[in-house]
Scaffold this motif. Sequence first.
Motif, PDB file in Angstrom:
ATOM      1  N   ASN A 113     -13.885 -58.187  80.144  1.00 42.63           N
ATOM      2  CA  ASN A 113     -14.419 -57.273  79.852  1.00 42.63           C
ATOM      3  C   ASN A 113     -15.399 -57.014  78.712  1.00 42.63           C
ATOM      4  O   ASN A 113     -16.303 -56.662  78.343  1.00 42.63           O
ATOM      5  CB  ASN A 113     -13.056 -57.019  79.264  1.00 42.63           C
ATOM      6  CG  ASN A 113     -13.339 -55.073  78.334  1.00 42.63           C
ATOM      7  OD1 ASN A 113     -13.566 -54.689  78.992  1.00 42.63           O
ATOM      8  ND2 ASN A 113     -12.857 -55.045  77.125  1.00 42.63           N
ATOM      9  N   GLN A 114     -15.745 -58.736  78.388  1.00 40.01           N
ATOM     10  CA  GLN A 114     -16.717 -58.770  76.839  1.00 40.01           C
ATOM     11  C   GLN A 114     -17.445 -59.385  78.021  1.00 40.01           C
ATOM     12  O   GLN A 114     -18.670 -59.692  77.614  1.00 40.01           O
ATOM     13  CB  GLN A 114     -15.985 -59.620  75.672  1.00 40.01           C
ATOM     14  CG  GLN A 114     -15.258 -59.110  75.293  1.00 40.01           C
ATOM     15  CD  GLN A 114     -14.953 -59.900  73.888  1.00 40.01           C
ATOM     16  OE1 GLN A 114     -14.034 -59.536  73.605  1.00 40.01           O
ATOM     17  NE2 GLN A 114     -15.703 -60.492  73.457  1.00 40.01           N
ATOM     18  N   GLY A 115     -17.868 -59.429  79.096  1.00 38.03           N
ATOM     19  CA  GLY A 115     -19.031 -59.921  80.291  1.00 38.03           C
ATOM     20  C   GLY A 115     -19.429 -61.021  80.670  1.00 38.03           C
ATOM     21  O   GLY A 115     -20.187 -61.192  81.532  1.00 38.03           O
ATOM     22  N   ALA A 116     -17.681 -61.442  81.157  1.00 37.79           N
ATOM     23  CA  ALA A 116     -17.848 -62.907  81.996  1.00 37.79           C
ATOM     24  C   ALA A 116     -18.162 -62.531  83.622  1.00 37.79           C
ATOM     25  O   ALA A 116     -18.267 -61.240  83.867  1.00 37.79           O
ATOM     26  CB  ALA A 116     -16.330 -62.947  81.670  1.00 37.79           C
ATOM     27  N   THR A 117     -19.328 -62.842  83.896  1.00 38.20           N
ATOM     28  CA  THR A 117     -19.509 -63.033  85.340  1.00 38.20           C
ATOM     29  C   THR A 117     -19.245 -63.505  86.320  1.00 38.20           C
ATOM     30  O   THR A 117     -18.583 -63.200  87.218  1.00 38.20           O
ATOM     31  CB  THR A 117     -21.737 -63.641  85.603  1.00 38.20           C
ATOM     32  OG1 THR A 117     -21.558 -64.003  84.069  1.00 38.20           O
ATOM     33  CG2 THR A 117     -21.902 -63.401  86.586  1.00 38.20           C
ATOM     34  N   ASP A 118     -18.068 -65.030  85.858  1.00 40.14           N
ATOM     35  CA  ASP A 118     -17.321 -65.382  86.661  1.00 40.14           C
ATOM     36  C   ASP A 118     -16.431 -65.973  85.980  1.00 40.14           C
ATOM     37  O   ASP A 118     -16.348 -66.324  85.231  1.00 40.14           O
ATOM     38  CB  ASP A 118     -18.206 -66.921  88.052  1.00 40.14           C
ATOM     39  CG  ASP A 118     -17.145 -66.720  89.025  1.00 40.14           C
ATOM     40  OD1 ASP A 118     -16.205 -66.373  89.037  1.00 40.14           O
ATOM     41  OD2 ASP A 118     -18.003 -67.315  89.886  1.00 40.14           O
ATOM     42  N   PHE A 119     -15.558 -67.197  86.603  1.00 39.57           N
ATOM     43  CA  PHE A 119     -14.781 -67.835  86.412  1.00 39.57           C
ATOM     44  C   PHE A 119     -14.664 -69.469  87.253  1.00 39.57           C
ATOM     45  O   PHE A 119     -14.487 -69.661  88.724  1.00 39.57           O
ATOM     46  CB  PHE A 119     -13.094 -67.075  86.001  1.00 39.57           C
ATOM     47  CG  PHE A 119     -12.917 -66.560  85.072  1.00 39.57           C
ATOM     48  CD1 PHE A 119     -12.596 -66.295  84.149  1.00 39.57           C
ATOM     49  CD2 PHE A 119     -13.452 -64.988  85.854  1.00 39.57           C
ATOM     50  CE1 PHE A 119     -12.308 -65.311  82.608  1.00 39.57           C
ATOM     51  CE2 PHE A 119     -13.042 -63.471  84.809  1.00 39.57           C
ATOM     52  CZ  PHE A 119     -12.533 -64.058  83.155  1.00 39.57           C
ATOM     53  N   ILE A 120     -14.094 -70.341  86.305  1.00 36.79           N
ATOM     54  CA  ILE A 120     -14.507 -71.697  87.564  1.00 36.79           C
ATOM     55  C   ILE A 120     -13.407 -72.221  86.533  1.00 36.79           C
ATOM     56  O   ILE A 120     -12.657 -72.129  85.520  1.00 36.79           O
ATOM     57  CB  ILE A 120     -15.211 -71.819  87.781  1.00 36.79           C
ATOM     58  CG1 ILE A 120     -14.564 -73.664  88.368  1.00 36.79           C
ATOM     59  CG2 ILE A 120     -15.826 -73.143  86.117  1.00 36.79           C
ATOM     60  CD1 ILE A 120     -15.903 -74.339  88.826  1.00 36.79           C
TER      61      ILE A 120
END
Length: 380
Positions: A113-120
């Motif tokens: 919601n705060q703008g993370a592009t992707d996760f790992i």
Amino acid sequence: MSEAVQTSIDSDAESQTRILLIDDSKVMRKSAVKMLGAEFDVVVAEDGQQGLDMILGDSSIQVVFTDLNMPKMNGYQLLEAVRTSQDEGVRNLPVIVVTGAENDDEAKEQALNQGATDFITKPFNSTDLKARAHAHATYQRNTKTLQQVASVDALTGLNNERSFDEHLQKDLSFVARHNHEIALMMVEIDNFNDLFLKIGRKGADSLVQQVAKVLTKNVRKEDGLGRLGLARFAASLPTAGPEGATRLAERICQTVSGFKAKLRGEVLQISVSIGVYVPCDKGSDLSEACLQKAEQALRSAVEAGGNQVQALVESTSAAREPGLQDVTDFSIDALLLTLSENGVAAIEDQIPLAMQRLLPLWQALSAEQRSAVLSQIESS
């Protein structure tokens, strides 16, 4: 794709991509450097504040990997600072959040919601880490190169900062040549960072788009309108005097403050501050100085509490010149007077505006009335 753009992309691809990894774990930093170091230029930071300082001070960083739980500044605070930056390059950086077992779905949702592009997810392997680094670095390079040649802001469809400045230079040259007035209006959404925290990136983007629509509806087609920053806009209003420009700005303030928005039952206060600048000296070489003066007026409006208009008027004209028109008032009589005294050359730039203003009257006529008017025109 043009040859110049493709050449720029190829040139960037030849240089080693700089990756920033932010994690308070020394083991994680060493692991990432070992996995990525052969293919990327890897720099590291021990906490969010150090990472943000590096991002702001190094424009060559193309991808950021960050942990969420860190001292001094955590990952959420880092995302907020990046996504609300006035620097478009910083604001659009890919930020990949590295999550661990302690990060549940709610934490990931907040980061997204705060703008993370992707996760790992930890523990990650070198294949996954390299794949994400390559994918996001390539996308970032291509996007940055295309932005350099683009003239339109992707979010709002308005002119971007570069193309707005070009439009402003043309307007300043025009009013200097014809001895007209011009007003410059700078608009900023009040308390935008606080709103961003409450409504998230998608909500903030939607708010920016709604304000852009209000501005588009209220200015004339021949006016220049652009987005200059995260929540800042500017309008160039050739032939507009201080009274008309101020009335326009006040109308925009009233419209935006009427926005109805709620979040979990809480009413959100949405407003804009507007600075209006009317210069005495004009010319295409004065665009930067005019923007600075308009920003000065905007700062006064913000410091006065927001949701208001502050005007800085340097125009020395004691009376309206024949042929000048307000942003809201257009005098056909004055235009005809200029035509009779100085000839068509003196008003040829204003004829399209005059016809545009008269068009609603023409559309309101019945078929018989239009026929009568055309007969009068042909007989004259």
